[in-house]
Design a protein around this motif. Sequence first.
Motif, PDB file in Angstrom:
ATOM      1  N   ASP A 144       0.816  -1.214   0.000  1.00 45.58           N
ATOM      2  CA  ASP A 144       0.000   0.000   0.000  1.00 45.58           C
ATOM      3  C   ASP A 144       0.849   1.262   0.000  1.00 45.58           C
ATOM      4  O   ASP A 144       0.380   2.317  -0.430  1.00 45.58           O
ATOM      5  CB  ASP A 144      -0.928   0.029   1.212  1.00 45.58           C
ATOM      6  N   ASP A 145       2.082   1.177   0.491  1.00 45.33           N
ATOM      7  CA  ASP A 145       2.949   2.344   0.597  1.00 45.33           C
ATOM      8  C   ASP A 145       3.730   2.624  -0.681  1.00 45.33           C
ATOM      9  O   ASP A 145       4.418   3.634  -0.764  1.00 45.33           O
ATOM     10  CB  ASP A 145       3.950   2.159   1.743  1.00 45.33           C
ATOM     11  N   LEU A 146       3.635   1.747  -1.676  1.00 40.88           N
ATOM     12  CA  LEU A 146       4.410   1.891  -2.901  1.00 40.88           C
ATOM     13  C   LEU A 146       3.712   2.812  -3.894  1.00 40.88           C
ATOM     14  O   LEU A 146       2.498   3.012  -3.824  1.00 40.88           O
ATOM     15  CB  LEU A 146       4.620   0.518  -3.547  1.00 40.88           C
ATOM     16  N   PRO A 147       4.471   3.365  -4.841  1.00 41.35           N
ATOM     17  CA  PRO A 147       3.864   4.220  -5.866  1.00 41.35           C
ATOM     18  C   PRO A 147       2.953   3.398  -6.788  1.00 41.35           C
ATOM     19  O   PRO A 147       3.083   2.170  -6.873  1.00 41.35           O
ATOM     20  CB  PRO A 147       5.065   4.787  -6.626  1.00 41.35           C
ATOM     21  N   PRO A 148       2.040   4.061  -7.496  1.00 42.03           N
ATOM     22  CA  PRO A 148       1.114   3.355  -8.391  1.00 42.03           C
ATOM     23  C   PRO A 148       1.809   2.498  -9.444  1.00 42.03           C
ATOM     24  O   PRO A 148       1.309   1.433  -9.798  1.00 42.03           O
ATOM     25  CB  PRO A 148       0.314   4.487  -9.051  1.00 42.03           C
ATOM     26  N   SER A 149       2.963   2.932  -9.916  1.00 39.78           N
ATOM     27  CA  SER A 149       3.677   2.153 -10.933  1.00 39.78           C
ATOM     28  C   SER A 149       4.116   0.800 -10.378  1.00 39.78           C
ATOM     29  O   SER A 149       4.026  -0.227 -11.061  1.00 39.78           O
ATOM     30  CB  SER A 149       4.892   2.921 -11.454  1.00 39.78           C
ATOM     31  N   ALA A 150       4.553   0.761  -9.133  1.00 38.93           N
ATOM     32  CA  ALA A 150       4.973  -0.500  -8.523  1.00 38.93           C
ATOM     33  C   ALA A 150       3.766  -1.418  -8.302  1.00 38.93           C
ATOM     34  O   ALA A 150       3.866  -2.632  -8.486  1.00 38.93           O
ATOM     35  CB  ALA A 150       5.688  -0.241  -7.198  1.00 38.93           C
ATOM     36  N   LYS A 151       2.626  -0.831  -7.941  1.00 37.74           N
ATOM     37  CA  LYS A 151       1.411  -1.632  -7.779  1.00 37.74           C
ATOM     38  C   LYS A 151       0.973  -2.215  -9.116  1.00 37.74           C
ATOM     39  O   LYS A 151       0.516  -3.359  -9.179  1.00 37.74           O
ATOM     40  CB  LYS A 151       0.298  -0.784  -7.174  1.00 37.74           C
ATOM     41  N   LEU A 152       1.107  -1.436 -10.182  1.00 32.95           N
ATOM     42  CA  LEU A 152       0.753  -1.925 -11.512  1.00 32.95           C
ATOM     43  C   LEU A 152       1.662  -3.074 -11.931  1.00 32.95           C
ATOM     44  O   LEU A 152       1.190  -4.093 -12.441  1.00 32.95           O
ATOM     45  CB  LEU A 152       0.822  -0.794 -12.543  1.00 32.95           C
ATOM     46  N   VAL A 153       2.964  -2.950 -11.691  1.00 33.42           N
ATOM     47  CA  VAL A 153       3.907  -4.025 -12.013  1.00 33.42           C
ATOM     48  C   VAL A 153       3.555  -5.271 -11.205  1.00 33.42           C
ATOM     49  O   VAL A 153       3.579  -6.391 -11.733  1.00 33.42           O
ATOM     50  CB  VAL A 153       5.368  -3.579 -11.769  1.00 33.42           C
ATOM     51  N   PHE A 154       3.193  -5.107  -9.950  1.00 34.05           N
ATOM     52  CA  PHE A 154       2.778  -6.234  -9.117  1.00 34.05           C
ATOM     53  C   PHE A 154       1.576  -6.934  -9.740  1.00 34.05           C
ATOM     54  O   PHE A 154       1.536  -8.164  -9.845  1.00 34.05           O
ATOM     55  CB  PHE A 154       2.442  -5.743  -7.701  1.00 34.05           C
ATOM     56  N   LYS A 155       0.575  -6.160 -10.156  1.00 33.15           N
ATOM     57  CA  LYS A 155      -0.631  -6.741 -10.755  1.00 33.15           C
ATOM     58  C   LYS A 155      -0.322  -7.427 -12.081  1.00 33.15           C
ATOM     59  O   LYS A 155      -0.892  -8.474 -12.384  1.00 33.15           O
ATOM     60  CB  LYS A 155      -1.708  -5.661 -10.958  1.00 33.15           C
ATOM     61  N   VAL A 156       0.559  -6.858 -12.880  1.00 38.13           N
ATOM     62  CA  VAL A 156       0.948  -7.481 -14.146  1.00 38.13           C
ATOM     63  C   VAL A 156       1.573  -8.844 -13.883  1.00 38.13           C
ATOM     64  O   VAL A 156       1.251  -9.830 -14.550  1.00 38.13           O
ATOM     65  CB  VAL A 156       1.907  -6.564 -14.946  1.00 38.13           C
ATOM     66  N   LEU A 157       2.449  -8.923 -12.898  1.00 46.25           N
ATOM     67  CA  LEU A 157       3.069 -10.200 -12.544  1.00 46.25           C
ATOM     68  C   LEU A 157       2.046 -11.167 -11.951  1.00 46.25           C
ATOM     69  O   LEU A 157       2.114 -12.371 -12.181  1.00 46.25           O
ATOM     70  CB  LEU A 157       4.235  -9.990 -11.579  1.00 46.25           C
ATOM     71  N   GLU A 158       1.102 -10.638 -11.200  1.00 42.34           N
ATOM     72  CA  GLU A 158       0.065 -11.490 -10.605  1.00 42.34           C
ATOM     73  C   GLU A 158      -0.803 -12.121 -11.697  1.00 42.34           C
ATOM     74  O   GLU A 158      -1.118 -13.311 -11.642  1.00 42.34           O
ATOM     75  CB  GLU A 158      -0.806 -10.651  -9.670  1.00 42.34           C
ATOM     76  N   TYR A 159      -1.180 -11.345 -12.693  1.00 41.77           N
ATOM     77  CA  TYR A 159      -2.074 -11.844 -13.745  1.00 41.77           C
ATOM     78  C   TYR A 159      -1.350 -12.671 -14.802  1.00 41.77           C
ATOM     79  O   TYR A 159      -1.904 -13.623 -15.326  1.00 41.77           O
ATOM     80  CB  TYR A 159      -2.798 -10.690 -14.433  1.00 41.77           C
ATOM     81  N   ASN A 160      -0.113 -12.306 -15.143  1.00 42.96           N
ATOM     82  CA  ASN A 160       0.590 -12.942 -16.253  1.00 42.96           C
ATOM     83  C   ASN A 160       1.635 -13.959 -15.826  1.00 42.96           C
ATOM     84  O   ASN A 160       2.185 -14.656 -16.672  1.00 42.96           O
ATOM     85  CB  ASN A 160       1.258 -11.885 -17.136  1.00 42.96           C
ATOM     86  N   GLY A 161       1.978 -14.009 -14.565  1.00 44.27           N
ATOM     87  CA  GLY A 161       3.023 -14.913 -14.120  1.00 44.27           C
ATOM     88  C   GLY A 161       4.400 -14.334 -14.389  1.00 44.27           C
ATOM     89  O   GLY A 161       4.548 -13.142 -14.653  1.00 44.27           O
ATOM     90  N   PRO A 162       5.436 -15.164 -14.334  1.00 43.00           N
ATOM     91  CA  PRO A 162       6.808 -14.679 -14.521  1.00 43.00           C
ATOM     92  C   PRO A 162       7.007 -14.015 -15.885  1.00 43.00           C
ATOM     93  O   PRO A 162       6.556 -14.533 -16.902  1.00 43.00           O
ATOM     94  CB  PRO A 162       7.651 -15.950 -14.417  1.00 43.00           C
ATOM     95  N   LEU A 163       7.655 -12.852 -15.874  1.00 47.30           N
ATOM     96  CA  LEU A 163       7.936 -12.097 -17.097  1.00 47.30           C
ATOM     97  C   LEU A 163       9.323 -11.486 -17.023  1.00 47.30           C
ATOM     98  O   LEU A 163       9.854 -11.236 -15.938  1.00 47.30           O
ATOM     99  CB  LEU A 163       6.930 -10.950 -17.276  1.00 47.30           C
ATOM    100  N   THR A 164       9.883 -11.190 -18.189  1.00 49.07           N
ATOM    101  CA  THR A 164      11.120 -10.421 -18.251  1.00 49.07           C
ATOM    102  C   THR A 164      10.763  -8.952 -18.092  1.00 49.07           C
ATOM    103  O   THR A 164       9.585  -8.563 -18.163  1.00 49.07           O
ATOM    104  CB  THR A 164      11.826 -10.611 -19.604  1.00 49.07           C
ATOM    105  N   GLN A 165      11.773  -8.118 -17.900  1.00 48.39           N
ATOM    106  CA  GLN A 165      11.528  -6.683 -17.784  1.00 48.39           C
ATOM    107  C   GLN A 165      10.875  -6.162 -19.064  1.00 48.39           C
ATOM    108  O   GLN A 165       9.947  -5.354 -19.007  1.00 48.39           O
ATOM    109  CB  GLN A 165      12.833  -5.939 -17.518  1.00 48.39           C
ATOM    110  N   LYS A 166      11.326  -6.654 -20.189  1.00 47.07           N
ATOM    111  CA  LYS A 166      10.753  -6.246 -21.472  1.00 47.07           C
ATOM    112  C   LYS A 166       9.276  -6.632 -21.554  1.00 47.07           C
ATOM    113  O   LYS A 166       8.444  -5.852 -22.034  1.00 47.07           O
ATOM    114  CB  LYS A 166      11.538  -6.897 -22.613  1.00 47.07           C
ATOM    115  N   GLY A 167       8.947  -7.818 -21.073  1.00 46.47           N
ATOM    116  CA  GLY A 167       7.556  -8.258 -21.054  1.00 46.47           C
ATOM    117  C   GLY A 167       6.693  -7.398 -20.152  1.00 46.47           C
ATOM    118  O   GLY A 167       5.543  -7.087 -20.486  1.00 46.47           O
TER     119      GLY A 167
END
Length: 93
Positions: A10-33
Amino acid sequence: MEGTQTEGLDDLPPSAKLVFKVLEYNGPLTQKGIVQESMLSARTVRYALERLEGIDVVDEDVYFADARQNLYKLTEPAQEFTGDESDASCTAD
């Protein structure tokens, strides 16, 4: 600024929360992904991954298909942030 153990998602910026959600929905990804899925800049994704690694919710592994890249995935403790409460089942008798 290093992430501390008391800092949570909850204390992280919105961009970090978005990256978290992307990993949650898509599974393991590279930085490019992650950049492609989130439509954030590479620099923003790098910063978000640093912050997420700082609170131990993201792990970095070697991407065997291309050793120049890293594979990012959520850690086991990160599952507590996902809201997956499949254990809590209600039964009415």
